[in-house]
Design an enzyme around this catalytic site. Structure first.
Site, PDB file in Angstrom:
ATOM      1  N   GLY A  17      69.558 103.451 -95.756  1.00 38.80           N
ATOM      2  CA  GLY A  17      68.255 103.157 -96.363  1.00 38.80           C
ATOM      3  C   GLY A  17      67.089 104.071 -95.657  1.00 38.80           C
ATOM      4  O   GLY A  17      67.680 105.469 -95.111  1.00 38.80           O
ATOM      5  N   GLY A  18      65.794 103.834 -95.470  1.00 36.77           N
ATOM      6  CA  GLY A  18      64.748 104.881 -95.054  1.00 36.77           C
ATOM      7  C   GLY A  18      65.244 105.382 -93.711  1.00 36.77           C
ATOM      8  O   GLY A  18      64.989 106.571 -93.483  1.00 36.77           O
ATOM      9  N   ALA A  19      65.592 104.505 -92.752  1.00 41.94           N
ATOM     10  CA  ALA A  19      65.639 104.720 -91.483  1.00 41.94           C
ATOM     11  C   ALA A  19      66.816 105.742 -91.204  1.00 41.94           C
ATOM     12  O   ALA A  19      66.902 106.617 -90.676  1.00 41.94           O
ATOM     13  CB  ALA A  19      65.707 103.682 -90.487  1.00 41.94           C
ATOM     14  N   GLY A  20      67.980 105.155 -91.898  1.00 35.23           N
ATOM     15  CA  GLY A  20      69.597 106.059 -91.804  1.00 35.23           C
ATOM     16  C   GLY A  20      69.243 107.319 -92.562  1.00 35.23           C
ATOM     17  O   GLY A  20      69.760 108.257 -91.832  1.00 35.23           O
ATOM     18  N   PHE A 121      44.955  97.482 -96.731  1.00 38.17           N
ATOM     19  CA  PHE A 121      45.991  96.507 -96.459  1.00 38.17           C
ATOM     20  C   PHE A 121      45.528  95.480 -95.403  1.00 38.17           C
ATOM     21  O   PHE A 121      44.489  95.801 -94.884  1.00 38.17           O
ATOM     22  CB  PHE A 121      47.035  97.204 -96.165  1.00 38.17           C
ATOM     23  CG  PHE A 121      48.357  97.223 -96.943  1.00 38.17           C
ATOM     24  CD1 PHE A 121      48.045  97.521 -98.358  1.00 38.17           C
ATOM     25  CD2 PHE A 121      49.663  96.855 -96.683  1.00 38.17           C
ATOM     26  CE1 PHE A 121      49.190  97.627 -99.182  1.00 38.17           C
ATOM     27  CE2 PHE A 121      50.768  96.693 -97.701  1.00 38.17           C
ATOM     28  CZ  PHE A 121      50.552  97.043 -98.737  1.00 38.17           C
ATOM     29  N   GLN A 243      58.747  87.136 -90.568  1.00 32.14           N
ATOM     30  CA  GLN A 243      57.557  87.292 -91.574  1.00 32.14           C
ATOM     31  C   GLN A 243      57.743  86.474 -92.767  1.00 32.14           C
ATOM     32  O   GLN A 243      58.773  86.885 -93.446  1.00 32.14           O
ATOM     33  CB  GLN A 243      57.094  88.689 -91.527  1.00 32.14           C
ATOM     34  CG  GLN A 243      55.927  88.688 -92.536  1.00 32.14           C
ATOM     35  CD  GLN A 243      55.337  90.450 -92.461  1.00 32.14           C
ATOM     36  OE1 GLN A 243      55.573  91.043 -93.040  1.00 32.14           O
ATOM     37  NE2 GLN A 243      54.381  90.451 -91.409  1.00 32.14           N
ATOM     38  N   HIS A 245      55.938  86.590 -96.264  1.00 39.39           N
ATOM     39  CA  HIS A 245      55.139  87.211 -97.109  1.00 39.39           C
ATOM     40  C   HIS A 245      54.552  86.308 -97.861  1.00 39.39           C
ATOM     41  O   HIS A 245      54.976  85.510 -98.460  1.00 39.39           O
ATOM     42  CB  HIS A 245      55.789  88.386 -97.925  1.00 39.39           C
ATOM     43  CG  HIS A 245      54.718  89.253 -98.315  1.00 39.39           C
ATOM     44  ND1 HIS A 245      53.788  89.158 -99.462  1.00 39.39           N
ATOM     45  CD2 HIS A 245      54.872  90.761 -98.166  1.00 39.39           C
ATOM     46  CE1 HIS A 245      53.264  90.250 -99.731  1.00 39.39           C
ATOM     47  NE2 HIS A 245      53.649  91.161 -98.913  1.00 39.39           N
ATOM     48  N   LEU A 255      58.869  89.921-104.648  1.00 37.14           N
ATOM     49  CA  LEU A 255      57.592  90.276-103.686  1.00 37.14           C
ATOM     50  C   LEU A 255      56.589  90.859-104.710  1.00 37.14           C
ATOM     51  O   LEU A 255      56.547  91.447-105.624  1.00 37.14           O
ATOM     52  CB  LEU A 255      58.022  91.497-102.990  1.00 37.14           C
ATOM     53  CG  LEU A 255      56.937  92.193-102.232  1.00 37.14           C
ATOM     54  CD1 LEU A 255      56.287  91.204-101.156  1.00 37.14           C
ATOM     55  CD2 LEU A 255      57.135  93.165-101.457  1.00 37.14           C
ATOM     56  N   GLU A 258      51.148  93.269-101.047  1.00 37.39           N
ATOM     57  CA  GLU A 258      49.953  92.896-100.393  1.00 37.39           C
ATOM     58  C   GLU A 258      48.841  93.999-101.053  1.00 37.39           C
ATOM     59  O   GLU A 258      47.591  93.791-100.980  1.00 37.39           O
ATOM     60  CB  GLU A 258      50.176  93.280 -98.876  1.00 37.39           C
ATOM     61  CG  GLU A 258      48.890  93.051 -98.078  1.00 37.39           C
ATOM     62  CD  GLU A 258      49.228  92.600 -96.847  1.00 37.39           C
ATOM     63  OE1 GLU A 258      49.897  91.857 -96.529  1.00 37.39           O
ATOM     64  OE2 GLU A 258      48.737  93.414 -95.894  1.00 37.39           O
ATOM     65  N   ARG A 289      49.296  88.733 -92.294  1.00 43.23           N
ATOM     66  CA  ARG A 289      50.345  88.209 -93.281  1.00 43.23           C
ATOM     67  C   ARG A 289      50.619  86.619 -92.432  1.00 43.23           C
ATOM     68  O   ARG A 289      50.833  85.699 -93.466  1.00 43.23           O
ATOM     69  CB  ARG A 289      51.713  88.796 -93.527  1.00 43.23           C
ATOM     70  CG  ARG A 289      51.509  90.069 -94.394  1.00 43.23           C
ATOM     71  CD  ARG A 289      52.730  90.832 -94.618  1.00 43.23           C
ATOM     72  NE  ARG A 289      52.327  91.766 -95.445  1.00 43.23           N
ATOM     73  CZ  ARG A 289      53.384  92.887 -95.651  1.00 43.23           C
ATOM     74  NH1 ARG A 289      54.621  92.922 -95.152  1.00 43.23           N
ATOM     75  NH2 ARG A 289      52.837  93.801 -96.459  1.00 43.23           N
ATOM     76  N   HIS A 356      60.197  87.578 -95.629  1.00 46.08           N
ATOM     77  CA  HIS A 356      60.216  89.086 -96.063  1.00 46.08           C
ATOM     78  C   HIS A 356      60.675  89.968 -95.006  1.00 46.08           C
ATOM     79  O   HIS A 356      61.417  91.087 -95.462  1.00 46.08           O
ATOM     80  CB  HIS A 356      58.761  89.220 -96.129  1.00 46.08           C
ATOM     81  CG  HIS A 356      58.329  90.564 -96.604  1.00 46.08           C
ATOM     82  ND1 HIS A 356      58.922  91.154 -97.888  1.00 46.08           N
ATOM     83  CD2 HIS A 356      57.647  91.594 -96.456  1.00 46.08           C
ATOM     84  CE1 HIS A 356      58.363  92.276 -98.009  1.00 46.08           C
ATOM     85  NE2 HIS A 356      57.794  92.478 -97.298  1.00 46.08           N
ATOM     86  N   GLU A 390      64.526  98.236 -89.558  1.00 48.33           N
ATOM     87  CA  GLU A 390      64.265  96.698 -89.230  1.00 48.33           C
ATOM     88  C   GLU A 390      65.361  96.206 -88.489  1.00 48.33           C
ATOM     89  O   GLU A 390      65.134  95.250 -88.012  1.00 48.33           O
ATOM     90  CB  GLU A 390      64.316  96.334 -90.731  1.00 48.33           C
ATOM     91  CG  GLU A 390      64.127  94.565 -90.833  1.00 48.33           C
ATOM     92  CD  GLU A 390      63.874  94.116 -92.093  1.00 48.33           C
ATOM     93  OE1 GLU A 390      63.947  94.780 -93.071  1.00 48.33           O
ATOM     94  OE2 GLU A 390      63.635  92.704 -92.201  1.00 48.33           O
ATOM     95  N   ARG A 401      54.272  91.723 -88.219  1.00 46.82           N
ATOM     96  CA  ARG A 401      54.237  92.924 -88.647  1.00 46.82           C
ATOM     97  C   ARG A 401      53.116  93.379 -89.994  1.00 46.82           C
ATOM     98  O   ARG A 401      52.755  92.253 -90.535  1.00 46.82           O
ATOM     99  CB  ARG A 401      55.643  93.505 -89.378  1.00 46.82           C
ATOM    100  CG  ARG A 401      55.187  95.051 -90.007  1.00 46.82           C
ATOM    101  CD  ARG A 401      56.929  95.289 -90.433  1.00 46.82           C
ATOM    102  NE  ARG A 401      57.315  94.628 -91.774  1.00 46.82           N
ATOM    103  CZ  ARG A 401      56.712  94.998 -93.010  1.00 46.82           C
ATOM    104  NH1 ARG A 401      55.831  95.785 -93.167  1.00 46.82           N
ATOM    105  NH2 ARG A 401      57.116  94.049 -94.201  1.00 46.82           N
ATOM    106  N   SER A 406      56.116  98.987 -92.025  1.00 46.60           N
ATOM    107  CA  SER A 406      57.571  98.962 -91.800  1.00 46.60           C
ATOM    108  C   SER A 406      58.168 100.326 -92.426  1.00 46.60           C
ATOM    109  O   SER A 406      58.937 100.902 -91.611  1.00 46.60           O
ATOM    110  CB  SER A 406      58.328  97.976 -92.753  1.00 46.60           C
ATOM    111  OG  SER A 406      57.868  98.111 -94.028  1.00 46.60           O
ATOM    112  N   LEU A 407      57.464 100.883 -93.342  1.00 43.10           N
ATOM    113  CA  LEU A 407      58.033 102.236 -93.957  1.00 43.10           C
ATOM    114  C   LEU A 407      57.561 103.212 -92.878  1.00 43.10           C
ATOM    115  O   LEU A 407      58.368 104.318 -92.612  1.00 43.10           O
ATOM    116  CB  LEU A 407      57.348 102.568 -95.182  1.00 43.10           C
ATOM    117  CG  LEU A 407      57.594 101.906 -96.410  1.00 43.10           C
ATOM    118  CD1 LEU A 407      57.240 102.427 -97.778  1.00 43.10           C
ATOM    119  CD2 LEU A 407      59.230 102.037 -96.638  1.00 43.10           C
TER     120      LEU A 407
END
Lengths: 590, 129, 125, 234
Positions: A17-20, A121, A243, A245, A255, A258, A289, A356, A390, A401, A406-407
């Site tokens: 994912g994004g982090a990896g 946000f 969390q 949402h 989802l 927000e 949230r 979420h 995450e 959060r 998170s992104l």
């Protein structure tokens, strides 16, 4: 070695994912032999579902915006158990990391001056809470996660990263000196079991929202990394913090960003009342949230819910006009029409708080290195193991959060871990060896399922577990239900350990993968259950009916759960940022 | 072009083939319209007028162009059809043999048409063909 | 093992939308025209012969078989022509949307059908 | 309702077969095809298919649903069903690994061939590169692609030449970078596309537009590439 095929790398990243992908990019560009192992093709990772944006003080909408304001909001949002060194790092490095994404080609929406578009946000303020609502979330329409994930994948294609796509990591391999030396994985396409050996292993496996029956998470979010860590003796931190949402589509768990409230949407109850004005007079629908979700549940509990069963509230967007909806929220227009059979330009959307995000996870340093704790409660790094995204708890989100963080977390700490691992590797880490017995634990989990001859159906057990977590660990928590759930989970463990894998075929056996995911769900559920029961206060997303207030005296700390003895310990929160003065806990109001 | 072998397309450039295909189509289309138009306007045409019309300087050049266009258009079209269905991907190793055979067949016909057509238009004695 | 993998490509079990049918017919008509061109060239050759041949040709074209072949060839030509015009229009970015594509396909079928009928009228009446 | 699923398990089946399941649809609401599959898999775990986000953004569960390519999670049963039957088969034209799971490597290779990443040889500014709202708008309808392969595997040109014709998805991505005002490699990109197969094998069949679950239009993108090629090459 047991006739197991062995692959060797300098750096192994589990999760695409994004982090990896951000970490993988950093390492691949450094020239180290890097692999990203993922149970799905990288662009299928759950990052793709992120909608609203990536929060970061790039000062586009407001030229005076300051990362310190962002830091203040994040600390406050975390209900003061976010680590301030990590939050400071994230908020201050953030702009650079976002610009890097833009340079890679991320198609951000734009302002009239051609800069990156930012939207308001929840939980965002100017001037340390004194200057009103801020607009700090950088967005690519409402498909920011999709745009970000694809951009990162593309950058990795460019950097020639090695991908092990559709490989399922079964367990970490820890050798006799306690160093993590890789993972045992299944190449799903053939069913082959392989030892993927690496000098450094980074977990970026994402969350575990699938422990709940109603979640915005992908079907693949089964907490594999958390469970692997727990089985390897690594503790998890703040795992009780889940969390919910506020705006999941009623009955679907899908989802609605927000950002829809950021663009001016608001919630109403059955009387058409904009009820958030009562609960959060200043921030209203853009309170954080946890606050909004609790308010919604109270509205429903007090009989002001909407629909025939009065079990949800409405999110009203029709007043925004089709132009804003189509240009800024086109993704949710599509989702609502498809899944809620509602056209947001005409009718309100039925929404309920929906699981979420997992704020907790593997405790790590800012560098991503995983931490355990010795008897004297000192932090002890876990050799060879890193975690980001995450699955990690660095911790920037604390007990709650903020949207859009998170992104930022993914890319900032994915990059930080990549840089750090690069550093470590350049100092010459030798590949530690692993003996047959080190591999045994992972292999035995596979053979347990392979040798099962009869027992219950994993799908039924999974449904039972999810329903149990949904009813006992959602927005409000009570001692009685939690106690009951803990004993039911013990029972479920026995049943899962003797459940039956009917399909034992080799090629692309998704039933086998799902069976192992069930093991993982159970680990996360149990950790959640025990940690939540243990934290005797209400903080952030953790709201207890029997302990209504925040208890800073006893619980201004992280919880740390160890699976071996199912014990819950405490770990100090970091209040020592290096540039700014620390933010002291105060009453949290929106 | 690393992955793409295209030794036998007309121009070896996709763009040129594409343009030639379009231009030749327009020529052929217009020529057909001229003939059909003439026949509609002159339903009871006799042979003298017919041949006069077809071999008038403008129509003769147009006709020559049309026949050349036909050759180009047909070759590109038929080549495309052949490379679609007679590919290694679908037929395995021997595809190139069958494709070559097919292409030789198409080339022979195209040339025959070309010479035949030009011969008629330019009223060459059959012996010259 | 990889080579043994099956491929699902049962064209009867795959729904093809109208533009696909129009495109396939364009190809089929093209190949048939390639073959039918010999017939057209023979017609041209005999029309360029002497006057007797020309009159003979006119007479021949009145026969049912001859006229049917001529009609079929002209119909193919009309279809290929009309579908070709659609291609050219799309090259000019006209009719690229899914809806326009469908409408265009219907138009191609209707126009070429009308032309085909007109060819019949022209030949037989 | 009868659900028929294409089954093929290597080592067990020598030939693909259709397996039939009875399924009772609820009265009160419409289901997505994926929900039906999940229910069936709970009873027969051997059914193989990919899925992840279940909301139409990850692109895992593309398959042939009653003869039409689409995402199982985004296709309502009521829309797909015909004569009380739901026929689920793998994406056409790609080798089947198992059941509804196809080998996507050919598809991904074609994607990688178009250099699907931004190329900009100018110095990176300290902040973001500026892009006007009009220029950004040119990326709409392009960047949203989820690589589900529904378009490419519905394209006859790809069926015949999967190794040579890039296919609609890759071409859509190719144009996504050609259209990006921040990309400076236009000529390089175009020169790589000027062969008779990569782009020009598109015959305007438009199956891709018909199949795309995100309502994108690869045919239009391909036409745009051709126009650029014409402008560049003449």
């Amino acid at each position: 070695m047991k006739n197991l095929r062995t692959l060797e790398f300098d750096g192994l990243i589990v999760g695409g994912g994004g982090a990896g992908l951000r970490a993988g990019l950093q390492l691949a560009e450094s020239g180290y032999k890097t692999a990203v192992l993922s149970k799905v093709f990288p662009t299928r990772s759950h990052t793709v579902s992120a909608q609203g944006g990536i929060t970061c003080a790039i000062a586009s909408e407001d030229p005076d915006d300051d990362w310190r304001w962002h830091m203040y909001d994040t600390v406050k949002g975390s209900d003061y158990i976010g680590d301030q060194d990590a939050i400071e790092y994230m908020c201050s490095v953030g702009p650079q990391v976002v610009y890097e994404l833009e340079h890679m080609g991320l198609p951000f929406s734009r302002t009239e001056s051609g800069r990156i578009y930012q939207r308001p946000f929840g939980g965002q303020s100017k001037d340390f809470g004194r200057g009103g609502q801020a607009s700090r979330t950088c967005a690519a329409e409402d498909r920011t996660g999709h745009a970000l994930l694809h951009t990162l994948y593309q950058a990795n294609v460019k950097a020639n990263t090695t991908f092990l796509s559709e490989w399922f990591a079964v367990d970490l391999v820890t050798n006799q000196d306690g160093t993590v030396v890789g993972v045992v994985a299944i190449f799903v396409e053939t069913g082959e079991i392989v030892f993927v050996k690496s000098k450094v292993t980074l977990l970026a496996t994402g969350g575990a929202g699938r422990i709940y029956d109603s979640t915005t998470n992908a079907l693949t979010n089964t907490g594999d990394g958390v469970a692997m860590a727990l089985r390897a003796g690594v503790p998890v931190q703040d795992i009780e913090m889940w969390q919910f949402h506020p705006t999941g589509i009623h009955g679907m768990g899908i989802l609605v960003t927000e950002g829809s409230r950021g663009e001016g949407g608001y919630l109403v109850n059955c009387d058409g009342e904009r009820f958030m004005e009562r609960y959060a007079p200043t921030a209203k629908d853009l309170a954080s949230r946890d606050v909004v979700s609790r308010s919604m549940v109270i509205e429903v509990d007090e009989g002001r819910g909407c629909g025939p069963n009065k079990d949800h509230v409405y999110l009203k967007l029709d007043h925004l006009g089709t132009e804003v909806l189509n240009s800024r929220l086109s993704g949710i227009m599509e989702l609502c029409k498809t899944y809620a059979l509602v056209d947001p330009a005409v009718d309100p959307i039925p929404v309920v708080p929906t699981c979420h995000y997992m704020m907790g996870g593997i405790a790590t340093q800012v560098s991503g290195q995983a931490l355990s704790q010795d008897e004297q409660t000192n932090d002890v790094p876990v050799q060879g193991l890193y975690a980001v995204g995450e699955v990690a708890c660095v911790s920037v989100h604390g007990a709650n959060r903020l949207g859009g963080n998170s992104l930022l977390d993914l890319v900032v700490f994915g990059r930080a871990a990549g840089l750090h691992i690069q550093d470590v590797l350049s100092q010459g880490v030798s590949q530690r060896s692993a003996s047959d017995s080190d591999l045994e634990a992972a292999l035995s989990r596979i053979s347990r399922w392979e040798n099962s001859q009869s027992g219950e159906n994993p799908a039924d057990l999974r449904a039972e577990l999810q329903a149990l977590m949904g009813s006992s660990y959602s927005v409000f928590r009570t001692e009685e239900k939690m106690r009951d759930a803990i004993s039911k989970l013990e029972d479920l463990r026995t049943r899962i350990e003797s459940a039956f894998l009917e399909d034992k075929s080799e090629v692309f056996n998704t039933a086998r993968v799902e069976a192992m995911e069930l093991d993982n769900l159970l680990e996360v559920a149990e950790a959640t259950a025990i940690a939540a029961e243990g934290r005797r206060e209400s903080r952030g997303a953790h709201a207890r009916v029997d302990f209504e207030n925040r208890d800073d005296e006893n619980w201004l700390c992280h919880s740390l759960y160890f699976a071996e003895d199912r014990s819950l310990r405490k770990r100090a929160v970091n209040f020592a940022p290096s540039i700014v003065e620390p933010f002291e806990p105060t009453k949290r109001e929106y | 072009m690393d992955l793409v072998v295209n030794a036998t397309s007309l121009s070896r450039s996709g763009l040129s083939d594409f343009l030639l295909q379009r231009v030749s189509a327009v020529v052929l289309g217009l020529y057909a319209l001229c003939i059909v138009g003439f026949l509609i306007v002159n339903p009871d045409v006799d042979q003298i007028r017919w041949v006069q019309y077809m071999t008038s300087p403008v129509m003769l050049i147009f006709g020559t162009l049309a026949i050349l266009s036909f050759a180009v258009h047909a070759w590109i079209g038929m080549w495309t059809v052949g490379t679609d269905y007679l590919s290694e991907h679908k037929m395995g190793k021997h595809a190139s043999f069958w494709r070559l055979l097919y292409q030789v067949f198409v080339v022979v016909i195209v040339f025959t048409y070309l010479l035949f057509g030009l011969g008629i238009l330019w009223r060459l004695p059959a012996i010259l063909l | 093992m990889k080579d043994a993998r099956p491929v699902f490509l049962d064209l009867l079990a795959i729904r093809l939308p109208l533009p696909a049918a129009v495109s396939i017919l364009h190809r089929v008509s093209g190949v048939l025209l390639f073959l039918a061109s010999l017939y057209l060239l023979i017609l041209l050759a005999s029309s360029f012969g002497n006057e007797t041949e020309f009159d003979q040709l006119k007479w021949d074209l009145g026969s049912p078989i001859h006229s049917t072949i001529l009609w079929a060839t002209l119909s193919l030509l009309s279809y290929h022509f009309v579908a070709g015009v659609r291609h050219l229009l799309m090259d000019l970015h006209i009719g690229e949307s899914l809806k326009a594509g469908r409408i265009g396909s219907v138009l191609v079928l209707i126009v070429s059908l009308v032309l085909s009928v007109l060819c019949g009228v022209w030949i037989w009446l | 309702m009868q659900v028929s699923i294409y089954r093929y398990i290597p080592g067990k089946d020598t030939e693909p077969r259709m397996q039939h399941y009875d399924y009772v649809l609820p009265d009160d609401r419409d289901l997505m095809v994926l929900e039906v599959l999940e229910d069936l898999k709970a009873k027969d775990p051997s059914i193989g298919y990919r899925r992840s986000c279940r909301e139409g953004v990850c692109g895992s569960d593309g398959m042939s649903i009653n003869g039409r390519n689409g995402l199982a999670c985004k296709t309502p049963v009521s829309e797909a069903i015909s004569r009380d039957k739901l026929m689920l088969r793998p994406l056409p034209g790609l080798p089947v690994i198992r059941d509804l799971i196809v080998d996507m490597s050919q598809f991904y290779r074609q994607y990688e061939r178009v250099d699907p990443f931004l190329k900009n040889d100018t110095a990176k500014p300290a902040q973001e590169r500026l892009q006007s709202q009009e220029d950004r708008k040119k990326l709409d309808g392009l960047y949203e692609c989820i690589l589900c392969a529904c378009c490419t595997t519905s394209c006859p040109s790809f069926w015949w030449n999967p190794d040579k014709f890039l296919g609609p998805a890759a071409l859509l991505q190719s144009y996504r970078f050609l259209a990006d005002s921040r990309d400076t490699a236009t000529e390089e990109r175009l020169s790589k596309l000027d062969d008779p197969f990569s782009v020009f094998r598109c015959r305007g069949v438009m199956n891709c537009v018909n199949a795309c679950p995100k309502d994108l239009n690869p045919t239009k993108a391909i036409n745009e590439i051709r126009t650029l090629l014409v402008k560049n090459g003449t």
